[in-house]
Scaffold this active site. Structure first.
Site, PDB file in Angstrom:
ATOM      1  N   GLU A 297       0.813  -1.214   0.084  1.00  0.00           N
ATOM      2  CA  GLU A 297       0.003   0.014   0.058  1.00  0.00           C
ATOM      3  C   GLU A 297       0.657   1.239   0.019  1.00  0.00           C
ATOM      4  O   GLU A 297       0.765   2.076   0.810  1.00  0.00           O
ATOM      5  CB  GLU A 297      -0.903   0.044   1.106  1.00  0.00           C
TER       6      GLU A 297
ATOM      7  N   GLU B 167      -5.501  -8.187  -1.523  1.00  0.00           N
ATOM      8  CA  GLU B 167      -6.049  -8.048   0.063  1.00  0.00           C
ATOM      9  C   GLU B 167      -7.603  -8.000  -0.244  1.00  0.00           C
ATOM     10  O   GLU B 167      -7.952  -7.102  -1.123  1.00  0.00           O
ATOM     11  CB  GLU B 167      -5.635  -7.025   0.715  1.00  0.00           C
TER      12      GLU B 167
HETATM   13  C1  BG6 Z   1      -4.562  -3.162   4.866  1.00  0.00           C
HETATM   14  C2  BG6 Z   1      -3.642  -3.447   5.185  1.00  0.00           C
HETATM   15  O1  BG6 Z   1      -4.651  -1.785   4.753  1.00  0.00           O
HETATM   16  O2  BG6 Z   1      -5.893  -3.253   5.377  1.00  0.00           O
HETATM   17  C3  BG6 Z   1      -3.328  -4.519   6.287  1.00  0.00           C
HETATM   18  O3  BG6 Z   1      -2.417  -3.883   4.143  1.00  0.00           O
HETATM   19  C4  BG6 Z   1      -4.463  -4.355   7.197  1.00  0.00           C
HETATM   20  O4  BG6 Z   1      -2.088  -4.423   7.139  1.00  0.00           O
HETATM   21  C5  BG6 Z   1      -5.751  -4.507   6.276  1.00  0.00           C
HETATM   22  O5  BG6 Z   1      -4.476  -5.369   8.241  1.00  0.00           O
HETATM   23  C6  BG6 Z   1      -7.067  -4.357   7.267  1.00  0.00           C
HETATM   24  O6  BG6 Z   1      -7.082  -3.347   8.083  1.00  0.00           O
HETATM   25  P1  BG6 Z   1      -7.420  -3.602   9.420  1.00  0.00           P
HETATM   26  O7  BG6 Z   1      -6.998  -2.246  10.160  1.00  0.00           O
HETATM   27  O8  BG6 Z   1      -8.990  -3.849   9.641  1.00  0.00           O
HETATM   28  O9  BG6 Z   1      -6.350  -4.436  10.062  1.00  0.00           O
END
Ligand code: BG6
Length: 477
Positions: free
Chosen positions: A176, A376
């Site tokens: 990111e 993701e």
């Molecule tokens: C992404 C990141 O922004 O979102 C992860 O790459 C992160 O590291 C994921 O865990 C989900 O966000 P969160 O804050 O719910 O863990």
């Protein structure tokens, strides 16, 4: 024939700082996120440059993948994973970032992880930097604000790409990277320790420093891509963007324009540099408006051109609306923006928008025409364990099913998608809030916000569902 290509890479994703634990074991140095306390949806994590014995640091133990990797990878294999995205903890390999030689025990750990993956025919997909800068670099050189960070990173990238040659051929340079377009990215993404800026989510911001630091990351990324191709021509090296899709809240042209600007600024400034090898035509206006003059040398420009990525990857969780009405504009969440009246939200106020995935995949492919991987995606929420130990996470199945359907539509549209690795395939510490209550996994981990728990792993209902999805190559959803 089905929609998904027969070699489609189904899998899941994790990050070392949220997953591994063992933060000070076998020579590992602290990373920036090791200095962040726990938090929750209403209380942001705090950055403490000195550890406070009265506070909890959830990344210190993570969910202890360090000592559970065999069991964990066996579970991923049981679901039929073709690929496992994980990050290397930079300070596990170079504890302060400044050493000349790597920490042998750190490399040995990742050797074990990769060997275990290959035992089951799982391809490793490694993120070189996922919010894990050695904390010593934040303290000594103000993280990426300094050009010195480029050399430290390139030394690290070359070391691991050489060491794992033949074992790993998919690499992402920075997780990111466009987090650096927002003040939120100052510390966790760029390692900048702004004095007095202790709230992880709301950082003091100096755009001059932040955008210069981001430029240093671009140069470092391009050098790593170049080196990676020289080390092994089979290496495929990608960028990774947090895709923040913005819609206009209304057809008012002012809202439409605002959404266009927001998409350019947040989503394309970084990937244009990494995919096309040069800053986009709209960059100068951004710099002018932010009052920024960047130090970009001719040598930097040459490096950016020579180090373009092979594929594009991204996270996708939610979309937002852009509104020129200030009352609407503040109704959004962590990422700002206005609430979308057509979408439901998670308990953490992240709008659920599967169709947005199809929209953004088309937008990205139209722009770059290079392969894409969705690295993701997922639903972060609380899970309840039934008295018999089972977990009925139908809500997660529904979320993922709808997103996979949207991805399938994009593939039918003609977009080349290589793979899908939903986030936190095994429960881990959440990033923005540093809590365990917000879970994403197919596998439950008995670890709680107060630090208690046995770390025992168990299969959720979604585990069996995803296994079937992979087995049928996305035909049975
Ligand atoms: C992404 C990141 O922004 O979102 C992860 O790459 C992160 O590291 C994921 O865990 C989900 O966000 P969160 O804050 O719910 O863990």
């Amino acid at each position: 024939m089905g929609v998904f290509p027969k070699d489609f890479l189904w899998g899941g994703a994790t990050a070392a700082n949220q997953f591994e634990g063992a933060w000070d074991v076998d020579g590992k140095g602290p990373s920036c996120m090791d200095m962040a306390t726990n938090g929750n949806h209403h209380h942001p994590r705090e950055i403490t440059p000195e550890l406070d014995p009265n506070k909890l640091y959830p990344c210190h133990d993570g969910v202890d993948f360090y000592h559970h990797y065999k069991e964990d990878i066996a579970l991923l294999a049981e679901m039929g994973f073709k690929v496992f995205r994980f990050s290397m903890n930079w300070p596990r390999v170079f504890p302060t970032g400044f050493e000349d030689e790597p920490n042998a025990a750190g490399l040995a750990f990742y050797d074990c992880v990769m060997d275990e993956c290959h035992k089951y025919g799982i391809e490793p997909l490694v993120t070189l930097s996922h919010y894990e800068m050695p904390f010593a670099m934040c303290q000594k050189v103000d993280g990426w604000a300094s050009r010195e960070a480029i050399d430290c990173y390139v030394k690290y990238a070359k070391t691991v790409m050489e060491h794992f040659k033949g074992k790993c051929r998919y690499w992402l340079t920075f997780n990111e990277i466009n987090c650096g377009m927002m003040s939120l990215g100052n510390y966790m993404s760029l390692g900048i320790l702004n004095p007095g800026s202790f709230d992880l989510r709301h950082q003091k911001d100096d755009p001059q420093k932040r955008l210069q630091a981001l430029h240093h990351q671009f140069v470092a990324s391009a050098l790593a891509v170049k080196a990676g191709h020289e080390i092994d021509p089979d290496n495929k090296i990608g960028c990774m963007i947090a895709y923040m899709l913005a819609y206009p809240l209304t057809p008012n042209p002012a809202d439409v324009e605002l959404a266009r600007e927001r998409n350019q600024y947040r989503n394309y400034y970084c990937s244009d540099v990494q995919v096309r090898g040069e800053y986009p035509y709209f960059a100068q206006r951004i710099w002018d408006e932010e009052g920024v003059t960047l130090d970009i040398t001719d040598e930097d420009r040459k490096i950016l051109k020579e180090g373009t990525v092979d594929f594009y990857t991204h996270s996708y969780y939610q979309s937002q609306c852009a509104s020129t009405d200030p009352a609407e504009e503040t109704s959004g969440n962590l990422l700002g923006g206005a609430k979308n009246p057509y979408l439901k939200e998670t308990a953490w106020e992240w709008p659920i928008d599967p169709m947005g995935l199809r929209i953004m995949l088309n937008q990205v492919y139209e722009r770059y025409q290079i392969p894409i991987m969705v690295v993701e995606n997922g639903l972060g929420c609380c899970d309840e364990v039934n008295p018999d130990g089972s977990i009925d996470d139908d809500y997660r199945i529904e979320y993922l099913r709808d997103h996979i359907k949207a991805m399938a539509e994009a593939i039918k549209d003609g977009v080349e998608v290589w793979g899908y690795t939903p986030w936190g395939c095994i429960d881990l510490v959440s990033n923005a809030d540093g809590e365990m209550a917000k879970r994403y996994g197919f596998v439950y981990v008995d670890k709680h916000d107060d630090g208690t728990g046995t770390m025992e792993r168990s299969r959720k209902k979604s585990f069996y569902w995803y296994k079937k999805v992979i087995e049928t190559n996305g035909e049975e959803l």
